[in-house]
Structures are given as structure tokens and as C-alpha cells.
Write an enzyme that holds these catalytic residues in place. Structure first.
Site, PDB file in Angstrom:
ATOM      1  N   LYS A   1       0.794  -1.223   0.000  1.00 41.88           N
ATOM      2  CA  LYS A   1       0.000   0.000   0.000  1.00 41.88           C
ATOM      3  C   LYS A   1       0.830   1.278   0.000  1.00 41.88           C
ATOM      4  O   LYS A   1       0.326   2.345  -0.336  1.00 41.88           O
ATOM      5  CB  LYS A   1      -0.988  -0.010   1.150  1.00 41.88           C
ATOM      6  CG  LYS A   1      -2.095  -1.035   0.931  1.00 41.88           C
ATOM      7  CD  LYS A   1      -3.417  -0.526   1.423  1.00 41.88           C
ATOM      8  CE  LYS A   1      -4.578  -1.427   1.056  1.00 41.88           C
ATOM      9  NZ  LYS A   1      -4.407  -2.819   1.530  1.00 41.88           N
TER      10      LYS A   1
ATOM     11  N   SER B   1       1.255 -10.035  -0.438  1.00 36.65           N
ATOM     12  CA  SER B   1       0.984  -8.587  -0.407  1.00 36.65           C
ATOM     13  C   SER B   1       1.312  -7.887   0.898  1.00 36.65           C
ATOM     14  O   SER B   1       1.406  -6.657   0.925  1.00 36.65           O
ATOM     15  CB  SER B   1      -0.489  -8.349  -0.758  1.00 36.65           C
ATOM     16  OG  SER B   1      -1.318  -9.109   0.100  1.00 36.65           O
TER      17      SER B   1
END
Ligand SMILES: *Cc1c(COP(=O)(O)O)cnc(C)c1O
Length: 331
Positions: free
Chosen positions: A55, A307
Site C-alpha cells: 500500500k 501482499s
């Protein structure tokens, strides 16, 4: 393919813009998964990104695109954790005030980390949507700039740099497995990968508890789902009934979207620890979980996006020792 909502020139510009603010993460072959599947499987180690999740790419790109005036007023976001953490880090780097709003379902370790990064934290309600209402208030009343966690062209372009990096590192990739919540990561990766290699497949993976994108694609429009606790806590939250970009992009670009049970997510976390020696959070483990569960039939050279790694270590220890529920997982 439908109209490109985020095109390759946006993606390449984002990559230049955030170079130096994010790290290029390694991609490594997985002998154990390759043997098991009978095809080459590679792991993109994005859980080693600064702040522990991809992110930071989207947050850094969106922040860099703000005007000097907007930066002087500050930024605000609703977040299940990793977006807030990334935005707090990126804002501190630029000396910008950051306010992060989140629901009570967010694990304590993530809340603490965001405070430690210097952001103001507001805990509001039981859902991402409740937290979003507070964000809207701060935008209206204090003039803060909202940096959304996924449904924003600058954020999607930032996440898509992960796809560009992947295709540079593994040009012959045929199948990419990517975790899906709001769909910013999957939309971005699919846009980058398919721009460079249109024949590649991009397959999304979500948890079966409150999979908003899956339910929305099935309904043909964004719908609400009830949120529930999951080992993949970073995949919680809706896609927004007014979704502008990620719903259309996921519908146009994803080849499939599969769902995993808690036990299948736990198996992914365990495999990554025991076989690959990687500590990966639930959301980051779903690609491996999907392969192990036989939920996807990958073709050719396969890449799995890991991720994020921001799991409570006590919860991680219990999962590795055989537990599978998140219900007792908070500290
Ligand atoms: C946010 C997040 C996701 C999902 O990304 P979306 O863009 O919301 O689909 C997956 N894994 C981790 C670790 C995340 O933090």
C-alpha cells in the site's frame, strides 16, 4: 478490453514518481510449490515492502500528486490497517499531517503501529463505512485531502507499479494470483501486466467471509456485504456503493475471482512459514492458499503476490501451531 481507466503511461509515470520512496521487492522461485503444481511458481515478496505491505506504492503516488496547499492542510483516510500505515509513513516523510480513521475490527498491533508513525488515529464504529463517514466530515470541516485506500486513479496507478515491476522481473509470466478486497491492487496489477503481456491471466483471491468484490461482480453492480472477522483481516471492508473505478476494472481485467475458507487461508500462512520461511499475513497468503486448496488451475509460469506481513505475531504463532480462527486473535 474496456476503456483503460488507468493506462500504461499513468503507470510508468507513477513508477518514476515513487522511485526512491518504495523498494523494489524480490521475486523468487518456490521449489516446493513448483514441484507440487508441476509448473514454475514464483513468489513476489511484496510483504517485504517498507511498512510491510504494497500500500505504500499507492499512498506515495497519491500524496506526491497533491498540491502544496493540500499538503499544508493534511491528509485523511479510512483504513483497515495497511493503507493507514502506509499513508502515515508517506506523510511523515513529507512533513504532512495525517489523520487515520478505522473501525473497531482492526487489530491492536496495526493501530499502535500507525500511532507510532506519528499519525492521529480515530476509531469509529464497526465497519469501514462508519470510518468513512468520519473521513467525509474531516474533509468537509477541516479541508483535509482524502486519500482513499483503493478507489482512486492515483492509488491504483501506484499499486500498478507492482505489476510493472513483476513483468520486468518475470517477462514470461502466464498467470498471476493476487489478493482482492477493494480491488485496487488487482486492478492495478492487471492493468500493468495485461498492457505488457495481453495473453497473461490475472486471478483474484478473496476470503469467503464478506467478499464484497465477488458479490458485486456476481450482482453486476457494487453491493453491500456484512463484514466479519477473518484471518485475512486486510481483505475486510466493502467496495463502496458509489465505486468509480475498481469494480469496472476488476470486471474487465480479472480472469477469475475465487474464495477461500479460514482453514484454506491458515494453510497458506503455514505453508509460507514452514516451507518458504516467510512470515506473511492472512491477506498476503491467499494466493498460496488458493493453489494449495486446488481452487485455481494456473497455466504456465505462475507468480503469486505476497501482499503484506503485518500479522500479530502471537496470532501467527498460534496458526503455525495449528489454530485457524481469528476470533481469539486480537491482543
Ligand atoms: C489492502 C490489502 C489487500 C487488498 O488490496 P485491495 O486494493 O483493497 O484489493 C491485500 N493484501 C494486503 C496485505 C492489503 O493490505
Amino acid at each position: 478490453m474496456e476503456d483503460a481507466l488507468v493506462d500504461i503511461s499513468d503507470i510508468e509515470a507513477a513508477r518514476r514518481r515513487i522511485a526512491g520512496r518504495v523498494v523494489e521487492t524480490p521475486i523468487v522461485p518456490s521449489p516446493s510449490l513448483s514441484d507440487r503444481m508441476g509448473l514454475p511458481v514464483h513468489l513476489k515478496l511484496e510483504h517485504r515492502q517498507t511498512t510491510g505491505a504494497f500500500k505504500l506504492r499507492g499512498a506515495s503516488n497519491a500524496l506526491a500528486l497533491l498540491s502544496a496547499d493540500a499538503k499544508a492542510r493534511g491528509v485523511v483516510a479510512a483504513s483497515t490497517g495497511n493503507h493507514g500505515r502506509a499513508l502515515a509513513y508517506a506523510a511523515r516523510l513529507e512533513g504532512v499531517r495525517a489523520v487515520i480513521c478505522m473501525s473497531r475490527l482492526v487489530p491492536a498491533n496495526k493501530v499502535e503501529e500507525i500511532r507510532r508513525l506519528g499519525a492521529e488515529v480515530k476509531i469509529i464504529g464497526n465497519s469501514q463505512d462508519d470510518a468513512q463517514e468520519e473521513v467525509d466530515r474531516l474533509v468537509a470541516e477541516e479541508g483535509l485531502a482524502m486519500i482513499p485506500p483503493f478507489d482512486d486513479p492515483a492509488v491504483i496507478a501506484g499499486q500498478s507499479t507492482l505489476g510493472l515491476e513483476l513483468i520486468d522481473q518475470l517477462p514470461d509470466v502466464d498467470t498471476v494470483l493476487v489478493p482482492v478486497s477493494g480491488g485496487g491492487l488487482a486492478a492495478g496489477i492487471a492493468a500493468a501486466v495485461k498492457a505488457k503481456k495481453p495473453s497473461a491471466s490475472v486471478i483474484g483471491v478473496s476470503m469467503d467471509r464478506g467478499a464484497a468484490m465477488h458479490a458485486s461482480l456476481a450482482a453486476g453492480k457494487p453491493v453491500l456485504v456484512e463484514e466479519a472477522q477473518s484471518l485475512a483481516d486486510s481483505l475486510g471492508g466493502g467496495i463502496g456503493l458509489q465505486n468509480r473505478l475498481t469494480f469496472a476494472m476488476c470486471r474487465a481485467l480479472l480472469d477469475d475471482l475465487v474464495l477461500l475458507s479460514e482453514e484454506e487461508i491458515a494453510a497458506g500462512i503455514r505453508h509460507l512459514y514452514a516451507e518458504e520461511r516467510e512470515i506473511v499475513e492472512g491477506a498476503g497468503s491467499v494466493g498460496v492458499g488458493a493453489l494449495l486448496a486446488g481452487k485455481v488451475n494456473p497455466r504456465g509460469v505462475t507468480a503469486i503476490i505476497l501482499s503484506g506481513r503485518n500479522i500479530d505475531m502471537e496470532l501467527h504463532r498460534r496458526i503455525v501451531c495449528g489454530e485457524t480462527t481469528a476470533a481469539t486473535g486480537g491482543k
